[in-house]
Design a protein around this motif. Sequence first.
Motif, PDB file in Angstrom:
ATOM      1  N   ALA A  86      59.625  69.015  22.063  1.00 16.21           N
ATOM      2  CA  ALA A  86      59.026  69.724  20.917  1.00 16.21           C
ATOM      3  C   ALA A  86      59.411  71.199  20.878  1.00 16.21           C
TER       4      ALA A  86
ATOM      5  N   ALA B 177      50.862  69.263  21.299  1.00 18.81           N
ATOM      6  CA  ALA B 177      52.289  68.965  21.116  1.00 18.81           C
ATOM      7  C   ALA B 177      52.848  68.168  22.290  1.00 18.81           C
TER       8      ALA B 177
ATOM      9  N   LEU C 263      57.343  76.238  19.870  1.00 22.60           N
ATOM     10  CA  LEU C 263      56.993  75.009  19.136  1.00 22.60           C
ATOM     11  C   LEU C 263      57.243  75.192  17.654  1.00 22.60           C
TER      12      LEU C 263
END
Length: 444
Positions: A319, A215, A436
Amino acid sequence: MQTTPTQSAPCTDAQLVDYAASLDCVHCGLCLRTCPTYELTGRESASPRGRIHMMRSVAEGELKPDAAFIDELDLCLLCRHCESACPSGVNFAAMLEHTRARLLDSSERSWLVRRALGLGLGRVLPSPRWIAFLAGALRFLQRLGLVQLASRLPGKVGQAAAACPPVPPARERRALPRHTPALGQRRGSVSVLEGCIMPPLLGRVNRATVAVLAAAGREVHCPRGASCCGSLHAHNGDLQGARELARRLIDKHSGLLGDDGELLPIVTNSAGCSSHMKHYGALLADDADWAERAAVFGKQVFDFSEYLVRFAFDDLRPALGPLEVAQPICWDDPCHLCHGQGIRDEPRALLDALSIERVELKESESCCGSAGLYSVLRPLDSRAILAPRLAALKATGARTLVSANPGCQLQWSGGLRQTGSEVEVLHIAELLERALAHGRESGE
Ligand code: SF4
Ligand code: SF4
């Protein structure tokens, strides 16, 4: 793979000890208050200063390295808290590992302990197949309730059964993919260490680690055939096995180069492993063929929170979303993160960036009693060392405990389970992964 069975090289009592290093101790006693085994026993001989004095006495021929001496050294957790307190810069861990390496197969140790160490270090830990087989067998026994029954038995069998962590189902024990692409724009590449006990017991932490790195725009490599870093070998005196595993790990990572042609950063989510791997240069310093490669490799090793804060958190931040976790949360400093690597601020910076209520744990740099194989070899001492830590955690009112070392995670989880506590224990990678997931949901 298995490592060559280690035999202690024949040596005199004087050679058992790194005498020059022992002279660094000026007997000030400032380390005593930090030592969990001194706190537990009240014995000078179970303190860092006492152990150094005994080692020096052996080197000077005034004390025999008998069973009582070995037991006092084995009681040490190698937590390195004494090093953080020491004004003379005594490198206690290196000194103790030196002596343990020369006492590994001493006849003063029981045959059973020598055999268990030989099998565990030489055959099981270096072999993912052996570990997977044993994890599957343990899971089967746990499902039948036999391990729980055995934990009620008196003596060592009962203690060992009670110390067994629950093995997750097979789908959670699968290996990491060899390659995971970056999510969104690729901003670099890293390799990760899968670890020896992580896949069977905490595979979810490995997957969370990869998810967070991906991510943050990192392409993640996980080379096969390089799982165990050898830290447990070094801590328990098997320096020969530790060196073999270090060479294997360096070799497996050697083809993983970044866009600049340099070795990729190696990110580990186990503080005990990263602490050990950063010192591969010293471990292989006497090996002319490997010394230079080992030193370069060691400089590319980063603990998970260290890597994120130094190189990738700005890429990760967008994120992250709101995090649902029971609060307040509490951070427990793994010994080999704070004392072994001097990393204290980075995990706290990550946690505070998540805007969650965080409370400090009193004496959070004290050992929880996990200490590698210690919780298996000395379950009663291990639990006794954990007890005041559990009380300190309860006093904070925390509902989630966050750590960064698999041994600590299992130790805290086991202790909390036995006391009926509902505090959840998470690795910092798991916490970030939860943020996330919510980030993606709220962004949809
Ligand atoms: S390493 Fe830990 S247990 Fe061992 S002497 Fe130092 S403080 Fe005590
Ligand atoms: S703090 Fe350092 S110098 Fe002082 S007694 Fe402990 S090991 Fe020795």
